[in-house]
Design a protein around this motif. Structure first.
Motif, PDB file in Angstrom:
ATOM      1  N   SER A 418      61.251  31.567  -4.057  1.00  0.00           N
ATOM      2  CA  SER A 418      61.043  32.936  -3.607  1.00  0.00           C
ATOM      3  C   SER A 418      61.423  33.940  -4.689  1.00  0.00           C
ATOM      4  O   SER A 418      62.542  33.940  -5.202  1.00  0.00           O
ATOM      5  CB  SER A 418      61.874  33.197  -2.352  1.00  0.00           C
ATOM      6  OG  SER A 418      61.569  34.450  -1.789  1.00  0.00           O
ATOM      7  N   GLY A 419      60.473  34.796  -5.060  1.00  0.00           N
ATOM      8  CA  GLY A 419      60.730  35.853  -6.030  1.00  0.00           C
ATOM      9  C   GLY A 419      60.920  35.399  -7.459  1.00  0.00           C
ATOM     10  O   GLY A 419      61.268  36.212  -8.316  1.00  0.00           O
ATOM     11  N   SER A 420      60.693  34.123  -7.761  1.00  0.00           N
ATOM     12  CA  SER A 420      60.972  33.614  -9.108  1.00  0.00           C
ATOM     13  C   SER A 420      59.963  34.134 -10.131  1.00  0.00           C
ATOM     14  O   SER A 420      58.819  34.441  -9.811  1.00  0.00           O
ATOM     15  CB  SER A 420      60.976  32.084  -9.107  1.00  0.00           C
ATOM     16  OG  SER A 420      62.028  31.595  -8.308  1.00  0.00           O
ATOM     17  N   LEU A 421      60.423  34.213 -11.384  1.00  0.00           N
ATOM     18  CA  LEU A 421      59.612  34.751 -12.475  1.00  0.00           C
ATOM     19  C   LEU A 421      59.168  33.630 -13.411  1.00  0.00           C
ATOM     20  O   LEU A 421      59.861  32.627 -13.578  1.00  0.00           O
ATOM     21  CB  LEU A 421      60.403  35.776 -13.285  1.00  0.00           C
ATOM     22  CG  LEU A 421      60.547  37.198 -12.737  1.00  0.00           C
ATOM     23  CD1 LEU A 421      61.388  37.230 -11.468  1.00  0.00           C
ATOM     24  CD2 LEU A 421      61.191  38.105 -13.786  1.00  0.00           C
ATOM     25  N   VAL A 422      58.013  33.841 -14.038  1.00  0.00           N
ATOM     26  CA  VAL A 422      57.496  32.924 -15.040  1.00  0.00           C
ATOM     27  C   VAL A 422      56.820  33.745 -16.125  1.00  0.00           C
ATOM     28  O   VAL A 422      56.274  34.817 -15.866  1.00  0.00           O
ATOM     29  CB  VAL A 422      56.502  31.919 -14.411  1.00  0.00           C
ATOM     30  CG1 VAL A 422      55.275  32.620 -13.865  1.00  0.00           C
ATOM     31  CG2 VAL A 422      56.093  30.842 -15.402  1.00  0.00           C
ATOM     32  N   CYS A 423      56.889  33.275 -17.371  1.00  0.00           N
ATOM     33  CA  CYS A 423      56.238  33.954 -18.482  1.00  0.00           C
ATOM     34  C   CYS A 423      54.984  33.187 -18.896  1.00  0.00           C
ATOM     35  O   CYS A 423      54.911  31.963 -18.759  1.00  0.00           O
ATOM     36  CB  CYS A 423      57.181  34.081 -19.664  1.00  0.00           C
ATOM     37  SG  CYS A 423      58.467  35.330 -19.430  1.00  0.00           S
ATOM     38  N   LEU A 424      54.027  33.924 -19.418  1.00  0.00           N
ATOM     39  CA  LEU A 424      52.753  33.359 -19.832  1.00  0.00           C
ATOM     40  C   LEU A 424      52.465  33.814 -21.257  1.00  0.00           C
ATOM     41  O   LEU A 424      52.574  35.011 -21.568  1.00  0.00           O
ATOM     42  CB  LEU A 424      51.648  33.848 -18.884  1.00  0.00           C
ATOM     43  CG  LEU A 424      50.404  32.975 -18.721  1.00  0.00           C
ATOM     44  CD1 LEU A 424      50.776  31.645 -18.070  1.00  0.00           C
ATOM     45  CD2 LEU A 424      49.379  33.704 -17.861  1.00  0.00           C
TER      46      LEU A 424
END
Length: 831
Positions: A418-424
């Protein structure tokens, strides 16, 4: 013998998020100019995909860093790799939520870049910077490990190459460098003819030293003078940095070894140390910190152990795998050593492995990158264990890093993400023709700084899509369920995600689970995740970012990509159009009738083009204007109800209005000239008793089956006067004929009652003719007519324009129209 570190400055808490629009202007300190001796003007920032960059960001032929947003994603980018790194630097210190919780790109009208920070970011001011050359990844592959997002490392020990005070900080001496959240700044290479910092790199360095931040006093240059020009050391001192350190070697392998020596490998351990949070399938997944070069190694969702004194061995020819490792090598400050693709390790790498205390070697990439014999050689040199971390390609390897180092294992439960971030970031090709790598490099420390264990940063306070859902709400600022913010790679220019990346995101944000949305937000629903993309459209097309944003919301489409159209017949008025229009008492309003705005979260009013601050904004979405009218009744589900923004124009001669979408994309602007020389108004309402003619349904009823009422009033010598273009004159007579047409109620919505009117005003100086249309409500036994008026002609000094109209029709005590009374008023601004 090492020199003890200087006392570390007290860590300041993260700055509070800014309030929404309609807030009073902040008192802003005058920041140092970004160009010596000159202030940075407030100009309209560059636009990416219809999203205005913060207005203080540079926007010129030389510099144009931008942001672009979706409901659950943001892109930091620039026209080239140096400017993308600049955009990430500005994002690093962003302490607000623009453009997710406000349509104002100006940080409340802040006068300079240094005084502005109301865009979304990590909210951090670093104490040092890392400068690398942007032509090839050779020297920079090891650079990310120098940054320390947790502010708990022992700090790298480096040789000083320039100093503001050579007596106190002698050139050639060594010191520890406080690399808390140190960003990577990409600059032009000496190999490309550069003799100093590039324009973007210079602005980034100055902004962090004496602009938006003032804590950065140390700078690290990674690479020799053939990479980063020799003049950069002194140039950084000239920008206000107290100390500059250069770390490099004869080649990329020696540079990596020198960085490793500066970092060290912490303390040894003889027993397996369990992780603080060993399982990621039992709720939140938190990352501990155990000292330099100690990593958490997760072989499954329920298994984790700490590997102390760890180094990374990566391919130094393509650099693809090492680039994607920056988020965790910086978080744990793990040295990265390089291999040259041969059957034997380079001499510099052999020396580093032999002299550093190493218990574990993590080999990045498959045997085609690092042969088995080479991996065995690394194990023999260190006497430690060797762990290989590889996928079928660089994209799958980035996924394996997310799982093994960040705990992004599938659990079958979306609420655990829930609400987690990831970079691309993008990466394709090898050697000089490689694409995307500088963006991936700069993203590593940034994404580590955005991690929960580093700064407790969260995704922005954003509205839940879709825009017209029945339960509008926002994603709260709760700490994401996963601390780790991994960097996932995609092919440069690809419009679809690699299968490995798509599988990781879909298995984490399980589509069959209950995600919070504006359609429904039950208790315990999973908050959508958030994607941070580094790189411009040439390497990261919008479609691939939208695909990732869709995955982190459980398959919900990535709203916010549609640019709102022009407002339909908006008008300026000083009249209060409630209760038909959602409005408030104020000297000025810009209003739009039902259906006059679409794809818009906000109706924003701005000042002159030279002052891009948003004066005020009405939040149509969160106010529920797509669901129900201002009186709480549903009449046009999914269609924007009548809406006004209320504000005080003050002495502004003009204002502009535009629609702004759920993710900050802006529609065309419309300008209103609102000075006294452009206005028409009545000093008081025109009132009359008993119509001169009447027909149709009695005004005392509001039949749900329909019906019309028409009345005409001719008022001689009313008490009201007319003021047009600054000239006031008594009204000789005023006539109005109106028709109220009742709507037909349906099973799921109440019918809309509408009116039309024709108006004539006679004065000794000439006539005014007008028409009006809008909606009517029978409230407390009185008809409230509210809408737009259009000046159609006449012989006085304002013959074309538009504005507001109000009329209150009291049906009296009987059904006979003879006891009806009316009170009406209008105003307008010239076309």
């Amino acid at each position: 013998m090492t020199t003890p570190a200087r006392a570390r400055p007290v860590h300041r808490p993260q700055r509070a998020r800014r309030a929404l629009v309609n807030r009073p202007a902040r008192v802003l300190a005058v920041a140092a100019a970004l160009v010596a001796g000159a202030a940075v003007p407030v100009v309209t920032g560059a636009t990416a995909g219809g999203v205005p960059a913060p207005s203080q960001w540079p926007s010129s032929s030389a510099l144009a860093p931008t942001i672009e947003t979706w409901t659950n994603a943001i892109r930091f980018a620039g026209p080239d790799r140096e400017q993308t790194a600049l955009a990430l630097v500005l994002g690093l210190r962003g302490a607000g939520d623009y453009p997710f919780d406000t349509p104002d790109p100006s940080s409340g009208g802040a006068p300079t870049l240094g005084a502005a920070d109301d865009w979304w970011g990590v909210g951090s001011c670093p104490r040092s910077i890392i400068v690398v050359a942007g032509d090839v990844p050779a020297d920079s592959l090891a650079a990310a490990a120098l940054s320390d997002p947790s502010d708990r490392s022992t700090e790298p020990y480096l040789r000083r190459s320039a100093s503001a005070d050579p007596l106190f900080d002698p050139v050639g001496g060594f010191n520890r460098v406080d690399t808390e959240s140190a960003p990577i700044i990409v600059t032009r290479s000496a190999r490309a003819g550069a003799t100093g910092l590039g324009t973007a790199a210079r602005l980034a360095a100055r902004d962090l030293r004496s602009g938006g931040c003032t804590l950065a006093r140390q700078a690290i240059i990674v690479g020799g003078t053939a990479a980063v020009p020799a003049g950069v050391d002194a140039e950084l001192v000239g920008l206000g940095y107290d100390e500059v350190f250069r770390v490099g070697g004869a080649d990329r392998y020696a540079t990596a070894a020198a960085v490793a020596a500066a970092l060290g490998t912490g303390t040894a351990t003889t027993t397996a140390t369990p992780c603080d949070d060993p399982a990621v399938d039992d709720g939140a997944a938190r990352m501990g910190f155990y000292g330099n070069a100690a990593i958490e190694w997760r072989t499954s969702a329920a298994q984790c152990r700490v590997l102390r004194r760890t180094v990374v061995l990566a391919d130094g020819i393509t650099g693809a795998d090492a680039l994607a490792a920056g988020w965790w090598t910086s978080f744990w400050q793990v040295p990265v050593l390089l291999h040259d693709g041969s059957e034997q390790l380079p001499a510099a790498t052999v020396a580093a492995l032999s002299t550093l205390g190493v218990d574990h070697v993590v080999v990045l990439g498959g045997p085609a990158r690092i042969p088995v014999t080479v991996a065995d050689q690394a194990g023999d040199l260190t006497g430690g264990t060797v762990e290989r971390l590889a996928g079928s390609d660089r994209y799958a390897t980035s996924v394996e890093m997310a799982r093994r180092l960040g705990g992004w294992w599938p659990t079958g439960r979306a609420d655990e993400y829930s609400g987690s971030l990831v970079c691309l970031a993008a990466s394709s090709g090898n050697g000089p023709g490689a694409r995307g790598w500088p963006d991936a490099l700069a993203a590593g420390p940034w994404c580590a700084a955005a991690g929960g264990a580093a700064s407790r940063a969260t995704g922005p306070l954003r509205a839940l899509g879709p825009l017209t859902g029945e339960a509008p709400g926002v994603v709260s600022g709760a700490v994401p369920a996963h601390d780790a913010v991994p960097v996932l790679l995609v092919p440069a220019g690809a419009t679809t995600l690699p299968a490995s990346v798509a599988d990781l995101l879909s298995s984490a944000f399980e589509p069959t689970d209950s995600f919070c949305s504006s359609v429904q937000a039950p208790s315990g629903c999973t908050k959508p995740g958030f994607v941070v993309a580094a790189g411009g459209p040439a390497v990261l097309p919008a479609a691939v970012i939208a695909a990732a944003a869709r995955h982190v919301a459980g398959g919900t489409p990535a709203d916010g990509t549609v640019i709102p159209g022009a407002l339909i017949e908006p008008f300026h008025t000083a009249l209060d159009l409630s209760p038909v229009y959602a409005s408030a008492a104020a000297p000025d309003h810009v209003c739009v009738a039902r259906g006059g705005y679409a794809d818009a979260r906000w109706l924003a009013v701005l000042g002159a083009p030279s002052a891009p601050a948003v004066v005020t904004a009405a939040d149509a979405m969160l106010a529920g204007r797509y669901v129900r009218d201002a009186d709480g009744v549903t009449r046009s589900r999914g269609v924007g109800a009548p809406l006004c923004t209320a504000f005080d124009a003050g002495t502004r001669p003009t204002v502009r209005a535009r629609a702004v979408g759920i993710a900050g994309r802006t529609g065309p602007e419309q300008t209103f000239a609102i000075s006294a020389s452009d206005r028409l108004r009545l000093t008081a309402p025109v009132t009359d008793d008993g119509p001169d003619s009447a027909s149709g349904t009695s005004s005392s009823t509001d039949d749900s089956a329909g019906g019309t009422t028409t009345q005409t009033y001719v008022t001689v010598a009313p008490t009201a006067a007319a003021v047009s273009r600054g000239s006031a004159i008594a009204i000789a007579s005023a006539a109005i004929t109106f028709t109220i047409t009742r709507g037909t109620d349906g099973p799921s919505a109440t019918g809309i009652d509408r009116y039309t009117a024709a108006i004539t005003i006679d004065t000794p100086s000439g006539t005014i003719t007008a028409t009006s249309s809008g909606e009517a409500l029978l409230v407390g036994g009185v008809w409230r007519l509210r809408g737009r008026v259009v000046i159609t002609g006449g012989t006085w000094n304002l013959t074309a324009g538009s504005g507001g109209f109000t009329a209150d029709l009291d049906p009296g005590a009987t059904t006979d129209p003879g006891d009806d009374t009316i009170s009406w008023r209008l105003d307008a601004v010239a076309d």
